[in-house]
Design a protein around this motif. Structure first.
Motif, PDB file in Angstrom:
ATOM      1  N   PRO A   1       0.822  -1.215   0.000  1.00 53.02           N
ATOM      2  CA  PRO A   1       0.000   0.000   0.000  1.00 53.02           C
ATOM      3  C   PRO A   1       0.853   1.261   0.000  1.00 53.02           C
ATOM      4  O   PRO A   1       1.825   1.379   0.747  1.00 53.02           O
ATOM      5  CB  PRO A   1      -0.808  -0.124   1.300  1.00 53.02           C
ATOM      6  CG  PRO A   1      -0.862  -1.588   1.572  1.00 53.02           C
ATOM      7  CD  PRO A   1       0.452  -2.131   1.090  1.00 53.02           C
ATOM      8  N   GLY A   2       0.496   2.191  -0.879  1.00 52.93           N
ATOM      9  CA  GLY A   2       1.188   3.463  -0.953  1.00 52.93           C
ATOM     10  C   GLY A   2       2.406   3.469  -1.845  1.00 52.93           C
ATOM     11  O   GLY A   2       3.020   4.526  -2.035  1.00 52.93           O
ATOM     12  N   CYS A   3       2.783   2.318  -2.415  1.00 56.10           N
ATOM     13  CA  CYS A   3       3.975   2.262  -3.271  1.00 56.10           C
ATOM     14  C   CYS A   3       3.541   2.290  -4.734  1.00 56.10           C
ATOM     15  O   CYS A   3       2.654   1.520  -5.146  1.00 56.10           O
ATOM     16  CB  CYS A   3       4.783   0.998  -2.988  1.00 56.10           C
ATOM     17  SG  CYS A   3       6.300   0.866  -3.988  1.00 56.10           S
ATOM     18  N   ASP A   4       4.178   3.164  -5.518  1.00 55.18           N
ATOM     19  CA  ASP A   4       3.832   3.278  -6.934  1.00 55.18           C
ATOM     20  C   ASP A   4       4.950   2.795  -7.848  1.00 55.18           C
ATOM     21  O   ASP A   4       4.955   3.063  -9.043  1.00 55.18           O
ATOM     22  CB  ASP A   4       3.475   4.730  -7.275  1.00 55.18           C
ATOM     23  CG  ASP A   4       4.633   5.695  -6.979  1.00 55.18           C
ATOM     24  OD1 ASP A   4       5.691   5.225  -6.497  1.00 55.18           O
ATOM     25  OD2 ASP A   4       4.455   6.910  -7.221  1.00 55.18           O
ATOM     26  N   GLN A   5       5.927   2.024  -7.276  1.00 57.25           N
ATOM     27  CA  GLN A   5       7.019   1.489  -8.068  1.00 57.25           C
ATOM     28  C   GLN A   5       6.559   0.264  -8.867  1.00 57.25           C
ATOM     29  O   GLN A   5       5.617  -0.433  -8.459  1.00 57.25           O
ATOM     30  CB  GLN A   5       8.191   1.098  -7.163  1.00 57.25           C
ATOM     31  CG  GLN A   5       8.841   2.259  -6.437  1.00 57.25           C
ATOM     32  CD  GLN A   5       9.483   3.225  -7.420  1.00 57.25           C
ATOM     33  OE1 GLN A   5      10.218   2.818  -8.323  1.00 57.25           O
ATOM     34  NE2 GLN A   5       9.169   4.510  -7.266  1.00 57.25           N
ATOM     35  N   PRO A   6       7.194  -0.024 -10.011  1.00 56.61           N
ATOM     36  CA  PRO A   6       6.824  -1.224 -10.790  1.00 56.61           C
ATOM     37  C   PRO A   6       7.050  -2.493  -9.964  1.00 56.61           C
ATOM     38  O   PRO A   6       8.023  -2.612  -9.228  1.00 56.61           O
ATOM     39  CB  PRO A   6       7.783  -1.177 -11.989  1.00 56.61           C
ATOM     40  CG  PRO A   6       8.232   0.237 -12.076  1.00 56.61           C
ATOM     41  CD  PRO A   6       8.247   0.762 -10.664  1.00 56.61           C
ATOM     42  N   ALA A   7       6.130  -3.423 -10.107  1.00 53.39           N
ATOM     43  CA  ALA A   7       6.212  -4.689  -9.357  1.00 53.39           C
ATOM     44  C   ALA A   7       6.936  -5.717 -10.215  1.00 53.39           C
ATOM     45  O   ALA A   7       6.393  -6.181 -11.218  1.00 53.39           O
ATOM     46  CB  ALA A   7       4.820  -5.182  -8.993  1.00 53.39           C
ATOM     47  N   GLY A   8       8.141  -6.081  -9.817  1.00 52.46           N
ATOM     48  CA  GLY A   8       8.906  -7.043 -10.607  1.00 52.46           C
ATOM     49  C   GLY A   8       9.284  -8.302  -9.862  1.00 52.46           C
ATOM     50  O   GLY A   8       9.956  -9.167 -10.422  1.00 52.46           O
ATOM     51  N   TYR A   9       8.842  -8.408  -8.589  1.00 49.23           N
ATOM     52  CA  TYR A   9       9.278  -9.534  -7.755  1.00 49.23           C
ATOM     53  C   TYR A   9       8.081 -10.143  -7.042  1.00 49.23           C
ATOM     54  O   TYR A   9       7.281  -9.430  -6.435  1.00 49.23           O
ATOM     55  CB  TYR A   9      10.316  -9.061  -6.736  1.00 49.23           C
ATOM     56  CG  TYR A   9      11.474  -8.342  -7.387  1.00 49.23           C
ATOM     57  CD1 TYR A   9      12.597  -9.047  -7.805  1.00 49.23           C
ATOM     58  CD2 TYR A   9      11.430  -6.965  -7.606  1.00 49.23           C
ATOM     59  CE1 TYR A   9      13.653  -8.404  -8.420  1.00 49.23           C
ATOM     60  CE2 TYR A   9      12.480  -6.309  -8.226  1.00 49.23           C
ATOM     61  CZ  TYR A   9      13.590  -7.022  -8.637  1.00 49.23           C
ATOM     62  OH  TYR A   9      14.630  -6.389  -9.255  1.00 49.23           O
ATOM     63  N   ARG A  10       7.972 -11.442  -7.105  1.00 43.47           N
ATOM     64  CA  ARG A  10       6.822 -12.099  -6.505  1.00 43.47           C
ATOM     65  C   ARG A  10       7.184 -12.738  -5.164  1.00 43.47           C
ATOM     66  O   ARG A  10       8.339 -13.112  -4.924  1.00 43.47           O
ATOM     67  CB  ARG A  10       6.263 -13.171  -7.434  1.00 43.47           C
ATOM     68  CG  ARG A  10       7.212 -14.327  -7.708  1.00 43.47           C
ATOM     69  CD  ARG A  10       6.599 -15.300  -8.698  1.00 43.47           C
ATOM     70  NE  ARG A  10       7.460 -16.442  -8.942  1.00 43.47           N
ATOM     71  CZ  ARG A  10       7.146 -17.459  -9.726  1.00 43.47           C
ATOM     72  NH1 ARG A  10       5.987 -17.482 -10.353  1.00 43.47           N
ATOM     73  NH2 ARG A  10       7.993 -18.473  -9.884  1.00 43.47           N
ATOM     74  N   ALA A  11       6.168 -12.890  -4.315  1.00 44.74           N
ATOM     75  CA  ALA A  11       6.334 -13.532  -3.009  1.00 44.74           C
ATOM     76  C   ALA A  11       5.037 -14.270  -2.693  1.00 44.74           C
ATOM     77  O   ALA A  11       3.952 -13.758  -2.969  1.00 44.74           O
ATOM     78  CB  ALA A  11       6.634 -12.492  -1.933  1.00 44.74           C
ATOM     79  N   PRO A  12       5.105 -15.478  -2.137  1.00 41.76           N
ATOM     80  CA  PRO A  12       3.880 -16.250  -1.862  1.00 41.76           C
ATOM     81  C   PRO A  12       2.986 -15.547  -0.847  1.00 41.76           C
ATOM     82  O   PRO A  12       3.458 -14.898   0.078  1.00 41.76           O
ATOM     83  CB  PRO A  12       4.412 -17.571  -1.302  1.00 41.76           C
ATOM     84  CG  PRO A  12       5.786 -17.271  -0.826  1.00 41.76           C
ATOM     85  CD  PRO A  12       6.315 -16.195  -1.698  1.00 41.76           C
ATOM     86  N   ARG A  13       1.687 -15.710  -1.042  1.00 41.90           N
ATOM     87  CA  ARG A  13       0.717 -15.039  -0.163  1.00 41.90           C
ATOM     88  C   ARG A  13       0.650 -15.678   1.215  1.00 41.90           C
ATOM     89  O   ARG A  13       0.299 -15.023   2.189  1.00 41.90           O
ATOM     90  CB  ARG A  13      -0.674 -15.039  -0.809  1.00 41.90           C
ATOM     91  CG  ARG A  13      -0.773 -14.127  -2.018  1.00 41.90           C
ATOM     92  CD  ARG A  13      -2.168 -14.125  -2.616  1.00 41.90           C
ATOM     93  NE  ARG A  13      -2.266 -13.139  -3.686  1.00 41.90           N
ATOM     94  CZ  ARG A  13      -2.653 -11.875  -3.508  1.00 41.90           C
ATOM     95  NH1 ARG A  13      -2.979 -11.451  -2.304  1.00 41.90           N
ATOM     96  NH2 ARG A  13      -2.710 -11.039  -4.526  1.00 41.90           N
ATOM     97  N   GLY A  14       0.969 -16.955   1.335  1.00 42.61           N
ATOM     98  CA  GLY A  14       0.916 -17.615   2.638  1.00 42.61           C
ATOM     99  C   GLY A  14       1.292 -19.076   2.539  1.00 42.61           C
ATOM    100  O   GLY A  14       1.500 -19.608   1.440  1.00 42.61           O
ATOM    101  N   ARG A  15       1.372 -19.743   3.680  1.00 44.86           N
ATOM    102  CA  ARG A  15       1.764 -21.149   3.736  1.00 44.86           C
ATOM    103  C   ARG A  15       0.822 -22.028   2.924  1.00 44.86           C
ATOM    104  O   ARG A  15       1.236 -23.002   2.293  1.00 44.86           O
ATOM    105  CB  ARG A  15       1.800 -21.608   5.193  1.00 44.86           C
ATOM    106  CG  ARG A  15       2.231 -23.054   5.368  1.00 44.86           C
ATOM    107  CD  ARG A  15       2.378 -23.437   6.826  1.00 44.86           C
ATOM    108  NE  ARG A  15       1.129 -23.370   7.553  1.00 44.86           N
ATOM    109  CZ  ARG A  15       0.875 -22.509   8.537  1.00 44.86           C
ATOM    110  NH1 ARG A  15       1.792 -21.632   8.898  1.00 44.86           N
ATOM    111  NH2 ARG A  15      -0.285 -22.505   9.160  1.00 44.86           N
TER     112      ARG A  15
END
Length: 202
Positions: free
Chosen positions: A25-39
């Motif tokens: 939230p609040g970040c307007d940078q390009p999203a280039g990296y993924r991370a799992p949402r949860g276990r």
């Protein structure tokens, strides 16, 4: 001629990243990296910029919310790739049967024949079990003759192995334990009858 490197560098953005802004939230940078949402959602991802994916990964705790017992059980299951396992020589409580092994070169044949010959020799030199006890002894995996201590030891081992609490409440294990109890009672009653001094044994 200088060859252009085609190998993906460690901190380069994912080439398959969607064209969107960072999910923080609040970040307007390009999203280039993924991370799992949860276990429980390892194949569903948040997409972050490099700064925020590092922040997210630093706080990531796969075992968050699990008790120490659940964590230990999970780690034990991971050592066998989440597949059920049994003690060597057993398969779900059943004795391993070499005849079910595909052996086109008959590699196991010599050893199998030798063990069969040894078994016949042992059987020829020992008395046969009384007819009513043959099925119970087979259920318990015991030979004849035997002592009450041997019977008790084998029964305790089988009871621990097939108790429903040790098998997640499995109904098949419960039925197997009932068969073991019936067989144990029959053999113990015979031994007690044959030796009156065992009538008061526990």
């Amino acid at each position: 001629m200088i060859r252009k490197a085609t190998r993906h560098r460690a901190f380069d953005p994912d080439p398959n990243a969607p064209q969107q802004c960072c999910d923080m939230p609040g970040c307007d940078q390009p999203a280039g990296y993924r991370a799992p949402r949860g276990r429980d959602a390892l194949n569903q991802y948040f997409w972050f910029c490099l700064e925020h994916v590092r922040e997210y990964n630093a706080k990531w705790d796969y075992y968050k919310g699990m008790t120490p017992g659940q964590i230990e059980a999970h780690i034990r299951a991971d050592t066998s790739w989440q597949r059920p396992t049994w003690r060597l020589g057993n398969r779900g409580g059943a004795v391993f049967d070499e005849d079910e092994v595909l052996d086109p070169l008959d590699i196991l044949g010599a050893g199998r024949q030798q063990r069969a010959d040894q078994a016949r020799a042992r059987e020829a030199g020992r008395p046969r079990a009384p007819e009513p006890l043959r099925q119970p002894l087979d259920t318990l995996g015991l030979g004849w003759p035997l002592s009450l201590d041997e019977l008790k030891s084998r029964y305790k081992s089988l009871a621990r192995q097939h108790h429903p609490d040790a098998n997640g409440g499995d109904r098949a294990a419960e039925e197997r334990l009932k068969e073991i109890n019936v067989a144990y009672t029959a053999v113990r009653a015979h031994l007690a009858t044959a030796r009156p001094d065992l009538q008061t044994a526990s």
